[in-house]
Enzyme design. Structure first.
Site, mmCIF file in Angstrom:
data_model
loop_
_atom_site.group_PDB
_atom_site.id
_atom_site.type_symbol
_atom_site.label_atom_id
_atom_site.label_comp_id
_atom_site.label_asym_id
_atom_site.label_seq_id
_atom_site.Cartn_x
_atom_site.Cartn_y
_atom_site.Cartn_z
ATOM 1 N N ASN A 279 -1.236 -4.885 -13.591
ATOM 2 C CA ASN A 279 -2.419 -5.742 -13.561
ATOM 3 C C ASN A 279 -3.095 -5.769 -12.187
ATOM 4 O OD1 ASN A 279 -0.312 -7.050 -12.359
ATOM 5 N ND2 ASN A 279 -0.544 -8.958 -13.496
ATOM 6 N N SER B 299 0.812 -1.224 0.000
ATOM 7 C CA SER B 299 0.000 0.000 0.000
ATOM 8 C C SER B 299 0.841 1.268 0.000
ATOM 9 C CB SER B 299 -0.962 0.002 1.189
ATOM 10 O OG SER B 299 -0.240 -0.058 2.406
ATOM 11 N N ASP C 63 0.002 -19.976 -9.619
ATOM 12 C CA ASP C 63 -0.542 -21.226 -9.101
ATOM 13 C C ASP C 63 0.574 -22.252 -8.931
ATOM 14 O OD1 ASP C 63 -0.044 -22.355 -11.618
ATOM 15 O OD2 ASP C 63 -2.142 -22.349 -12.222
ATOM 16 N N TYR D 184 3.454 -22.960 -11.652
ATOM 17 C CA TYR D 184 4.542 -22.008 -11.955
ATOM 18 C C TYR D 184 5.574 -22.148 -10.853
ATOM 19 C CZ TYR D 184 6.759 -17.622 -13.330
ATOM 20 O OH TYR D 184 7.652 -16.669 -13.755
#
Length: 152
Positions: free
Chosen positions: A76, A64, A82, A85
């Site tokens: 993005n 943040s 997952d 990878y």
């Protein structure tokens, strides 16, 4: 809970849980110094490859403080890694967009990830996640899987 195997490919990039281990997320650091002009997109290395347990995924978010302190956003907004990878060469990266011209030093905590059950996780895997202890990291020399490649 789950143990995440971590291969550190750039010294000083081992993920850490901030707040004296109280955070649900692990901080990730830049493996390189990044110089960006306003509006420029750059895919920065985070210096690690990880083996996420089957049935789980890692959700990566910008910290943040990064937009204010470093003048960047994630292109993005959230990245998902997952369990597929997870090879030695599947280095995690963060897609950064500069809000203003900026230089961000190597070793800067830039983003964070949390481990969550996949939408395809079994009931047992979800139960373990909900009622187990927080995930832990274990540094290893090699991950036991084939590289998938691409950007994490």
């Amino acid at each position: 809970m789950s143990t995440i195997k971590v291969k550190v490919v750039e010294e000083g990039c081992m993920p850490v849980r901030s707040g004296k281990g109280k955070s649900d997320c692990f901080d990730l650091t830049l493996a390189e110094t990044v110089t960006l002009k306003k509006g420029e997109l750059y895919v920065a290395s985070l210096g690690v490859a990880m083996e996420i347990p089957k049935g789980m995924s890692a959700r990566m978010y910008l910290r943040s403080s990064s937009p204010v302190d470093h003048k960047v956003m994630m292109a993005n907004h959230v990245a998902v890694m997952d369990y597929r990878y997870n090879g030695d060469g599947d280095i995690w990266r963060c897609e950064l967009v500069a809000l203003k011209s900026t230089v961000i030093s190597k070793g800067t905590r830039i983003c964070q990830f949390e481990l969550v059950p996949s939408q395809f996780a079994t009931r047992f895997e979800k139960f373990k996640w909900l009622f187990g202890s927080k995930p832990t990291l274990k540094q290893v020399m090699h991950l036991g899987n084939k590289n998938r490649g691409g950007i994490g």
